[in-house]
Write an enzyme that holds these catalytic residues in place. Structure first.
Site, PDB file in Angstrom:
ATOM      1  N   SER A   1       0.830  -1.199   0.000  1.00 56.38           N
ATOM      2  CA  SER A   1       0.000   0.000   0.000  1.00 56.38           C
ATOM      3  C   SER A   1       0.875   1.264   0.000  1.00 56.38           C
ATOM      4  CB  SER A   1      -0.964  -0.033   1.179  1.00 56.38           C
ATOM      5  OG  SER A   1      -1.966   0.954   1.046  1.00 56.38           O
TER       6      SER A   1
ATOM      7  N   ASP B   1     -10.212  -4.596  -4.354  1.00 59.77           N
ATOM      8  CA  ASP B   1      -9.600  -3.701  -3.378  1.00 59.77           C
ATOM      9  C   ASP B   1     -10.486  -2.466  -3.204  1.00 59.77           C
ATOM     10  OD1 ASP B   1      -8.029  -1.857  -1.965  1.00 59.77           O
ATOM     11  OD2 ASP B   1      -6.173  -2.502  -2.933  1.00 59.77           O
TER      12      ASP B   1
ATOM     13  N   HIS C   1      -7.701  -5.528  -0.404  1.00 64.55           N
ATOM     14  CA  HIS C   1      -6.559  -4.634  -0.244  1.00 64.55           C
ATOM     15  C   HIS C   1      -5.405  -5.309   0.490  1.00 64.55           C
ATOM     16  CE1 HIS C   1      -4.401  -0.885  -0.007  1.00 64.55           C
ATOM     17  NE2 HIS C   1      -4.337  -0.961   1.312  1.00 64.55           N
TER      18      HIS C   1
END
Length: 253
Positions: free
Chosen positions: A102, A198, A228
């Site tokens: 991320s 996601d 995610h």
């Protein structure tokens, strides 16, 4: 073996918490996501994988995260990039492969650009370059923008725990570190893992990042039912395979 938690003092005070596993290089370095830490499932999985493979591995917490000092709401991308570079310069040995989850994927690009001569490869897991502008600031309502201008921060609900405190400093600093506005002069092997379910990072972000990278060795792996976190057993096996592929490409095999 992995040592007990160690502390890397910062010039302005405070310290970064880190752990390192001795082994052969290129060293695998895990960069966690926003408000995550080095004790997450992907970091621990990779450490176990590196131990079995006899490979060096480092994980750490940015300031304001996990076991490091500092307050999360006082940090920004530039601060966490400085933490990453401090670990690369003072803890990691030799060439390395950055594995960024991320926000860690954005920091991997920035750190790779800053330490390009040692960068052997990169793996992104739901990499979120430019998220402060593209995924936070762009979605603010007029009322939220007014609150941010008046108070310097606002709070957003989060499915991952306590509300997320978004500061004006975080957004302003994020604009200065955007990477998707033009070519990204990284030419190492890159593998981007991205779930198409996601809810936080659109899967198209992986395609945008791949298009901007100057490397000819870029793989985008879309997981149709992936979320995610990408931390299911099957996702972790994909992660190990991605790291192994990048290492093989970096070695010219």
């Amino acid at each position: 073996m992995t040592s007990d938690i160690a502390r890397l003092p910062l010039a302005g005070g405070g310290a970064i918490a880190w752990r390192r596993l001795e082994g052969q290089g290129p060293e695998i370095v895990f960069l966690c996501g926003l408000r995550s830490d080095m004790e997450g499932s992907k970091a621990l999985f990779l450490e176990d994988w590196c131990r079995r493979e006899g490979r060096a591995f480092t994980r750490f917490d940015y300031r304001g995260h996990g076991s490091s000092t500092g307050r999360f709401e006082e940090g920004c991308i530039g601060d966490w990039l400085a933490d990453t570079l401090a670990v690369l310069d003072r803890v990691v040995q030799g060439r390395f492969v950055l594995v960024g989850s991320s926000m860690g994927g954005w920091l991997a690009v920035l750190a790779g650009l800053a330490r390009n001569e040692r960068l052997a490869g990169m793996v992104g897991i739901a990499a979120a370059p430019d998220f402060t502008a593209d995924l936070m600031e762009a979605r603010l309502s007029p009322a939220q923008r007014a609150q941010l201008a008046e108070h310097g921060f606002l709070k957003e609900p989060s499915p991952y725990g306590e509300p997320l405190r978004i500061t004006r400093r975080l957004l302003e600093d994020g604009r200065r570190h955007r990477v998707l506005q033009g070519p990204i002069p990284l030419r190492c092997p890159v593998h981007l893992l991205q779930g198409q379910e996601d809810p936080d990072v659109p899967w198209e972000t992986a395609l945008r990042l791949a298009a901007r990278l100057e490397s000819e060795a870029v793989t985008v792996e879309l997981v149709k039912d992936g979320d995610h976190r990408l931390s299911r057993d099957a996702d972790l096996r994909r992660l190990a395979a991605a790291v192994e592929r990048v290492l093989e490409q970096a070695a010219g095999r």
